[in-house]
Design a protein around this motif. Structure first.
Motif, PDB file in Angstrom:
ATOM      1  N   VAL A  82       0.834  -1.208   0.000  1.00  0.00           N
ATOM      2  CA  VAL A  82       0.000   0.000   0.000  1.00  0.00           C
ATOM      3  C   VAL A  82       0.865   1.253   0.000  1.00  0.00           C
ATOM      4  N   SER A  83       1.944   1.253   0.774  1.00  0.00           N
ATOM      5  CA  SER A  83       2.782   2.449   0.832  1.00  0.00           C
ATOM      6  C   SER A  83       3.576   2.652  -0.446  1.00  0.00           C
ATOM      7  N   GLY A  87      -0.230   7.865  -3.925  1.00  0.00           N
ATOM      8  CA  GLY A  87      -1.201   8.517  -3.055  1.00  0.00           C
ATOM      9  C   GLY A  87      -1.486   7.746  -1.793  1.00  0.00           C
ATOM     10  N   GLY A  88      -1.164   6.469  -1.794  1.00  0.00           N
ATOM     11  CA  GLY A  88      -1.471   5.624  -0.651  1.00  0.00           C
ATOM     12  C   GLY A  88      -2.962   5.335  -0.568  1.00  0.00           C
ATOM     13  N   ILE A  89      -3.316   4.450   0.310  1.00  0.00           N
ATOM     14  CA  ILE A  89      -4.709   4.098   0.565  1.00  0.00           C
ATOM     15  C   ILE A  89      -4.935   4.295   2.048  1.00  0.00           C
ATOM     16  N   SER A  90      -6.022   4.961   2.383  1.00  0.00           N
ATOM     17  CA  SER A  90      -6.266   5.243   3.796  1.00  0.00           C
ATOM     18  C   SER A  90      -6.621   3.968   4.559  1.00  0.00           C
ATOM     19  N   VAL A  91      -6.302   3.989   5.831  1.00  0.00           N
ATOM     20  CA  VAL A  91      -6.596   2.847   6.693  1.00  0.00           C
ATOM     21  C   VAL A  91      -8.105   2.636   6.799  1.00  0.00           C
ATOM     22  N   GLY A  98      -7.679  -6.403   6.740  1.00  0.00           N
ATOM     23  CA  GLY A  98      -7.198  -7.038   7.970  1.00  0.00           C
ATOM     24  C   GLY A  98      -7.998  -8.283   8.316  1.00  0.00           C
ATOM     25  N   LEU A  99      -9.308  -8.253   8.040  1.00  0.00           N
ATOM     26  CA  LEU A  99     -10.137  -9.439   8.274  1.00  0.00           C
ATOM     27  C   LEU A  99      -9.755 -10.566   7.313  1.00  0.00           C
TER      28      LEU A  99
END
Length: 196
Positions: A82-83, A87-91, A98-99
């Motif tokens: 992701v990094s 622009g990245g992706i927000s958490v 994560g699931l």
């Protein structure tokens, strides 16, 4: 073929983990950003996970330690991927992943502990994988309506699916010759802190 001694196998495992960690270290060198603390934390998460996996495989043979290590490692790799995007992706958009990673960790833990997929890990893993996948569809706007609106309108569909699964399990178990995977000693006498 003759089995190698455990000391040589542990050495091979350690060398493999070191190669993975060095690869992660160099991969994080190409990740953008000047925040040294964030880059250190990004590298520390999969390193900690790999260390826990090594301890679980070489010494402890503990399913909980293995699960924790795999989960930390996968989250760290996801963070790396992701990094790498400009622009990245927000958490907030990425939390359902994560699931899904938790489900993958449960499946791998079952293979580590039993050498096959067992129900005690497969059912929660399948639920987390499906729920995380559905939430990802809403999180990345593949499904255009808000999740709350969808659930308020289509919640009976979940009851139908859950009921269908229970009826299918019943019918499968009633057929002669079919043995339901939960039969035959799923309860584990070994207490090692894992969810059993």
């Amino acid at each position: 073929m003759k089995k190698l001694p455990s000391s040589i196998l542990n050495l091979l495992l350690a060398i493999g983990v070191v190669f993975i960690l060095v690869g992660i270290f160099f991969a994080f060198q190409f990740v953008g950003g000047d925040d040294v603390e964030l880059r250190f934390l990004s590298a520390a998460i999969p390193v900690a996970g790999a260390a826990l996996v090594y301890v679980a495989l070489a010494f402890r043979h503990n399913a909980f330690v293995f699960f924790s290590g795999i989960y930390l490692f996968l989250v760290g790799v996801l963070w790396l991927v992701v990094s790498a995007f400009p622009g990245g992706i927000s958490v907030i958009r990425l939390w359902p992943a994560g699931l899904v990673l938790c489900a993958v960790s449960l499946f791998l833990t079952s293979l580590f502990r039993y050498r096959r997929l067992r129900c005690v890990y497969a059912f929660p893993g399948a639920f987390l994988f499906a729920f995380g996948g559905v939430c990802l569809l809403f999180s990345f706007d593949v499904v255009k309506i808000p999740f709350v609106n969808f659930m308020s309108k289509w919640w009976p569909l979940m009851l139908i699916v859950f009921g269908g699964i229970l009826v299918s399990i019943f019918l499968y178990q009633q057929t002669p010759g079919n043995k339901f995977p939960y039969d035959g000693g799923e309860a584990d006498s070994e207490q090692d802190g894992a969810c059993s």
